[in-house]
Design a protein around this motif. Structure first.
Motif, PDB file in Angstrom:
ATOM      1  N   GLY A   1      23.976  33.654  65.062  1.00  0.00           N
ATOM      2  CA  GLY A   1      24.773  34.049  66.213  1.00  0.00           C
ATOM      3  C   GLY A   1      25.583  32.901  66.779  1.00  0.00           C
ATOM      4  O   GLY A   1      26.759  33.061  67.146  1.00  0.00           O
ATOM      5  N   ILE A   2      24.979  31.720  66.858  1.00  0.00           N
ATOM      6  CA  ILE A   2      25.689  30.543  67.371  1.00  0.00           C
ATOM      7  C   ILE A   2      26.830  30.163  66.429  1.00  0.00           C
ATOM      8  O   ILE A   2      27.949  29.866  66.869  1.00  0.00           O
ATOM      9  CB  ILE A   2      24.719  29.357  67.537  1.00  0.00           C
ATOM     10  CG1 ILE A   2      23.657  29.683  68.589  1.00  0.00           C
ATOM     11  CG2 ILE A   2      25.481  28.083  67.920  1.00  0.00           C
ATOM     12  CD1 ILE A   2      22.507  28.698  68.639  1.00  0.00           C
ATOM     13  N   ALA A   3      26.554  30.186  65.129  1.00  0.00           N
ATOM     14  CA  ALA A   3      27.587  29.860  64.138  1.00  0.00           C
ATOM     15  C   ALA A   3      28.770  30.815  64.251  1.00  0.00           C
ATOM     16  O   ALA A   3      29.935  30.400  64.196  1.00  0.00           O
ATOM     17  CB  ALA A   3      26.997  29.910  62.730  1.00  0.00           C
ATOM     18  N   LEU A   4      28.474  32.088  64.420  1.00  0.00           N
ATOM     19  CA  LEU A   4      29.546  33.080  64.566  1.00  0.00           C
ATOM     20  C   LEU A   4      30.335  32.880  65.850  1.00  0.00           C
ATOM     21  O   LEU A   4      31.559  33.078  65.872  1.00  0.00           O
ATOM     22  CB  LEU A   4      28.958  34.489  64.521  1.00  0.00           C
ATOM     23  CG  LEU A   4      28.533  34.998  63.141  1.00  0.00           C
ATOM     24  CD1 LEU A   4      27.743  36.296  63.266  1.00  0.00           C
ATOM     25  CD2 LEU A   4      29.766  35.204  62.250  1.00  0.00           C
ATOM     26  N   ALA A   5      29.647  32.485  66.927  1.00  0.00           N
ATOM     27  CA  ALA A   5      30.342  32.248  68.193  1.00  0.00           C
ATOM     28  C   ALA A   5      31.377  31.139  68.043  1.00  0.00           C
ATOM     29  O   ALA A   5      32.509  31.247  68.542  1.00  0.00           O
ATOM     30  CB  ALA A   5      29.333  31.897  69.291  1.00  0.00           C
ATOM     31  N   PHE A   6      31.020  30.056  67.351  1.00  0.00           N
ATOM     32  CA  PHE A   6      31.976  28.980  67.109  1.00  0.00           C
ATOM     33  C   PHE A   6      33.122  29.460  66.227  1.00  0.00           C
ATOM     34  O   PHE A   6      34.302  29.209  66.515  1.00  0.00           O
ATOM     35  CB  PHE A   6      31.279  27.787  66.447  1.00  0.00           C
ATOM     36  CG  PHE A   6      30.627  26.839  67.408  1.00  0.00           C
ATOM     37  CD1 PHE A   6      31.383  25.886  68.082  1.00  0.00           C
ATOM     38  CD2 PHE A   6      29.267  26.891  67.643  1.00  0.00           C
ATOM     39  CE1 PHE A   6      30.785  24.990  68.968  1.00  0.00           C
ATOM     40  CE2 PHE A   6      28.654  26.018  68.537  1.00  0.00           C
ATOM     41  CZ  PHE A   6      29.421  25.065  69.199  1.00  0.00           C
ATOM     42  N   GLY A   7      32.781  30.155  65.150  1.00  0.00           N
ATOM     43  CA  GLY A   7      33.802  30.614  64.214  1.00  0.00           C
ATOM     44  C   GLY A   7      34.766  31.603  64.835  1.00  0.00           C
ATOM     45  O   GLY A   7      35.992  31.496  64.662  1.00  0.00           O
ATOM     46  N   ILE A   8      34.244  32.572  65.568  1.00  0.00           N
ATOM     47  CA  ILE A   8      35.091  33.592  66.192  1.00  0.00           C
ATOM     48  C   ILE A   8      35.981  32.972  67.267  1.00  0.00           C
ATOM     49  O   ILE A   8      37.144  33.374  67.445  1.00  0.00           O
ATOM     50  CB  ILE A   8      34.229  34.728  66.777  1.00  0.00           C
ATOM     51  CG1 ILE A   8      33.538  35.490  65.635  1.00  0.00           C
ATOM     52  CG2 ILE A   8      35.075  35.684  67.607  1.00  0.00           C
ATOM     53  CD1 ILE A   8      32.476  36.468  66.100  1.00  0.00           C
ATOM     54  N   SER A   9      35.462  31.973  67.973  1.00  0.00           N
ATOM     55  CA  SER A   9      36.263  31.286  68.995  1.00  0.00           C
ATOM     56  C   SER A   9      37.485  30.630  68.364  1.00  0.00           C
ATOM     57  O   SER A   9      38.595  30.686  68.918  1.00  0.00           O
ATOM     58  CB  SER A   9      35.421  30.224  69.710  1.00  0.00           C
ATOM     59  OG  SER A   9      34.351  30.811  70.416  1.00  0.00           O
ATOM     60  N   VAL A  10      37.296  30.022  67.203  1.00  0.00           N
ATOM     61  CA  VAL A  10      38.417  29.397  66.507  1.00  0.00           C
ATOM     62  C   VAL A  10      39.418  30.443  66.053  1.00  0.00           C
ATOM     63  O   VAL A  10      40.636  30.251  66.165  1.00  0.00           O
ATOM     64  CB  VAL A  10      37.915  28.565  65.306  1.00  0.00           C
ATOM     65  CG1 VAL A  10      39.069  28.202  64.382  1.00  0.00           C
ATOM     66  CG2 VAL A  10      37.237  27.300  65.787  1.00  0.00           C
ATOM     67  N   VAL A  11      38.930  31.562  65.527  1.00  0.00           N
ATOM     68  CA  VAL A  11      39.830  32.633  65.100  1.00  0.00           C
ATOM     69  C   VAL A  11      40.681  33.109  66.279  1.00  0.00           C
ATOM     70  O   VAL A  11      41.907  33.254  66.176  1.00  0.00           O
ATOM     71  CB  VAL A  11      39.038  33.822  64.515  1.00  0.00           C
ATOM     72  CG1 VAL A  11      39.974  35.001  64.240  1.00  0.00           C
ATOM     73  CG2 VAL A  11      38.323  33.418  63.225  1.00  0.00           C
ATOM     74  N   ALA A  12      40.030  33.352  67.422  1.00  0.00           N
ATOM     75  CA  ALA A  12      40.738  33.838  68.606  1.00  0.00           C
ATOM     76  C   ALA A  12      41.829  32.864  69.043  1.00  0.00           C
ATOM     77  O   ALA A  12      42.959  33.265  69.352  1.00  0.00           O
ATOM     78  CB  ALA A  12      39.744  34.066  69.740  1.00  0.00           C
ATOM     79  N   MET A  13      41.510  31.574  69.062  1.00  0.00           N
ATOM     80  CA  MET A  13      42.478  30.582  69.503  1.00  0.00           C
ATOM     81  C   MET A  13      43.581  30.355  68.464  1.00  0.00           C
ATOM     82  O   MET A  13      44.739  30.108  68.820  1.00  0.00           O
ATOM     83  CB  MET A  13      41.770  29.262  69.834  1.00  0.00           C
ATOM     84  CG  MET A  13      40.900  29.333  71.078  1.00  0.00           C
ATOM     85  SD  MET A  13      41.829  29.792  72.583  1.00  0.00           S
ATOM     86  CE  MET A  13      41.508  31.573  72.652  1.00  0.00           C
ATOM     87  N   ALA A  14      43.232  30.433  67.197  1.00  0.00           N
ATOM     88  CA  ALA A  14      44.233  30.229  66.150  1.00  0.00           C
ATOM     89  C   ALA A  14      45.349  31.261  66.244  1.00  0.00           C
ATOM     90  O   ALA A  14      46.534  30.947  66.079  1.00  0.00           O
ATOM     91  CB  ALA A  14      43.573  30.296  64.769  1.00  0.00           C
ATOM     92  N   TYR A  15      44.968  32.504  66.543  1.00  0.00           N
ATOM     93  CA  TYR A  15      45.966  33.573  66.612  1.00  0.00           C
ATOM     94  C   TYR A  15      46.609  33.703  67.983  1.00  0.00           C
ATOM     95  O   TYR A  15      47.536  34.495  68.143  1.00  0.00           O
ATOM     96  CB  TYR A  15      45.334  34.899  66.201  1.00  0.00           C
ATOM     97  CG  TYR A  15      45.032  34.979  64.722  1.00  0.00           C
ATOM     98  CD1 TYR A  15      46.058  34.889  63.782  1.00  0.00           C
ATOM     99  CD2 TYR A  15      43.730  35.122  64.261  1.00  0.00           C
ATOM    100  CE1 TYR A  15      45.793  34.941  62.421  1.00  0.00           C
ATOM    101  CE2 TYR A  15      43.452  35.186  62.898  1.00  0.00           C
ATOM    102  CZ  TYR A  15      44.492  35.095  61.986  1.00  0.00           C
ATOM    103  OH  TYR A  15      44.222  35.144  60.638  1.00  0.00           O
TER     104      TYR A  15
END
Length: 234
Positions: free
Chosen positions: A39-53
Motif C-alpha cells: 500500500g505504501i509503495a502504491l501511494a508513492f507510485g500513484i502520487s508520481v503518476v498524478a503529478m506527472a500528468y
C-alpha cells in the motif's frame, strides 16, 4: 518561478501522500488494519503518476533533486534550474512533513513520533530489515540510477509521452516494494530531508546517505542516458 513553484507543489503531494500513507495509515496510529508495504509503495507510485500528468507540462514533474541531477547531467536543464528545482522540492517536502506531523499528533489516540517515527529513511539495528550502511548506500545508488534510466528514456524523443507518467509511477512502486525494508526507500533527497527534520536524532545523523547516494545514482543515470547506452534524446 512558475516551474519552481510547480515542483514545490508536486513534491508536497508526493511526500504528503507517500510518507503520509506510512504515518497516518500505518501501525503507529493504532489502526486495526494498518496499511502494508504494498500500500505504501502504491501511494508513492500513484502520487508520481498524478503529478506527472498534472504539472509535467509545466516543470517536467521531477519532484526530486536526484531526478533533477540526472536531467542536469543528461543536458536537459541548466545548473540554475537544478539549484532552483532542488530548493523548491525540498521546501515542498518539509511543508508536507510538517502537515503530516500536525495531523498525526492531533488525534484522540495520540501519536508517539519517537516510537513510531515519521516515515524517515534509515538503516541499522531497529530499522526495517536491519541492513548495514553499505547495503543502504548501494541500494540507494542502484535504485536511483535505474529510476533515472527509466525517466530519461521514457521522456526522450524516442519515448512514449502518453505513457511516461504511468511507467515512471510503476517504476517508483517497484523500487519501494524492494527498498522499504532496506532503507524505507529514499531515491529522493527532498523526501528524506522533510521527515528527518521532525524526527531528529538518528534520522538526521543518517540523512547524509539519503542525500549523497541518490544524487550519485541520479548522476549515473544521467551519464548512462547521455552516453546513448540506455537511450538518447536525438
Amino acid at each position: 518561478m512558475r516551474k519552481y513553484i510547480a515542483e514545490a507543489i508536486g513534491t508536497f503531494v508526493l511526500v504528503f501522500f507517500g510518507v503520509g500513507s506510512a504515518v497516518l495509515a500505518g501501525a503507529g496510529m493504532g489502526l486495526s488494519d494498518p496499511i502494508n508495504i504494498t500500500g505504501i509503495a502504491l501511494a508513492f507510485g500513484i502520487s508520481v503518476v498524478a503529478m506527472a500528468y498534472s504539472i509535467g507540462q509545466i516543470s517536467g514533474a521531477h519532484l526530486n533533486p536526484a531526478v533533477s541531477m540526472g536531467a542536469l547531467v543528461a543536458g536537459r536543464i541548466s545548473v540554475t534550474d537544478f539549484i532552483g528545482y532542488s530548493i523548491f522540492q525540498t521546501i515542498g517536502a518539509i511543508i508536507a512533513a510538517g502537515a503530516i506531523f500536525t495531523l498525526a499528533t492531533n488525534s484522540a489516540g495520540g501519536y508517539d513520533v519517537a516510537a513510531s517515527g515519521m516515515g524517515q529513511n534509515g538503516w541499522g539495528a531497529g530499522y526495517g530489515g536491519e541492513f548495514f550502511m553499505i547495503s543502504a548506500f548501494i541500494f540507494e545508488v542502484i535504485a536511483t540510477a535505474v529510476f533515472l534510466v527509466v525517466i530519461l528514456g521514457v521522456t526522450s524523443g524516442n519515448g512514449s509521452p502518453l505513457m511516461a507518467g504511468l511507467v515512471i509511477g510503476l517504476t517508483l512502486t517497484m523500487i519501494h516494494l524492494v527498498g522499504i525494508t532496506i532503507t524505507g526507500t529514499s531515491v529522493n533527497p527532498a523526501r528524506s530531508v522533510g521527515p528527518a527534520l521532525f524526527v531528529g536524532g538518528t534520522a538526521l545523523s543518517q540523512l547524509w546517505v539519503f542525500i549523497v547516494a541518490p544524487l550519485i545514482g541520479g548522476a549515473i543515470g544521467g551519464l548512462l542516458h547521455r552516453s546513448g547506452i540506455t537511450g538518447s534524446d536525438d
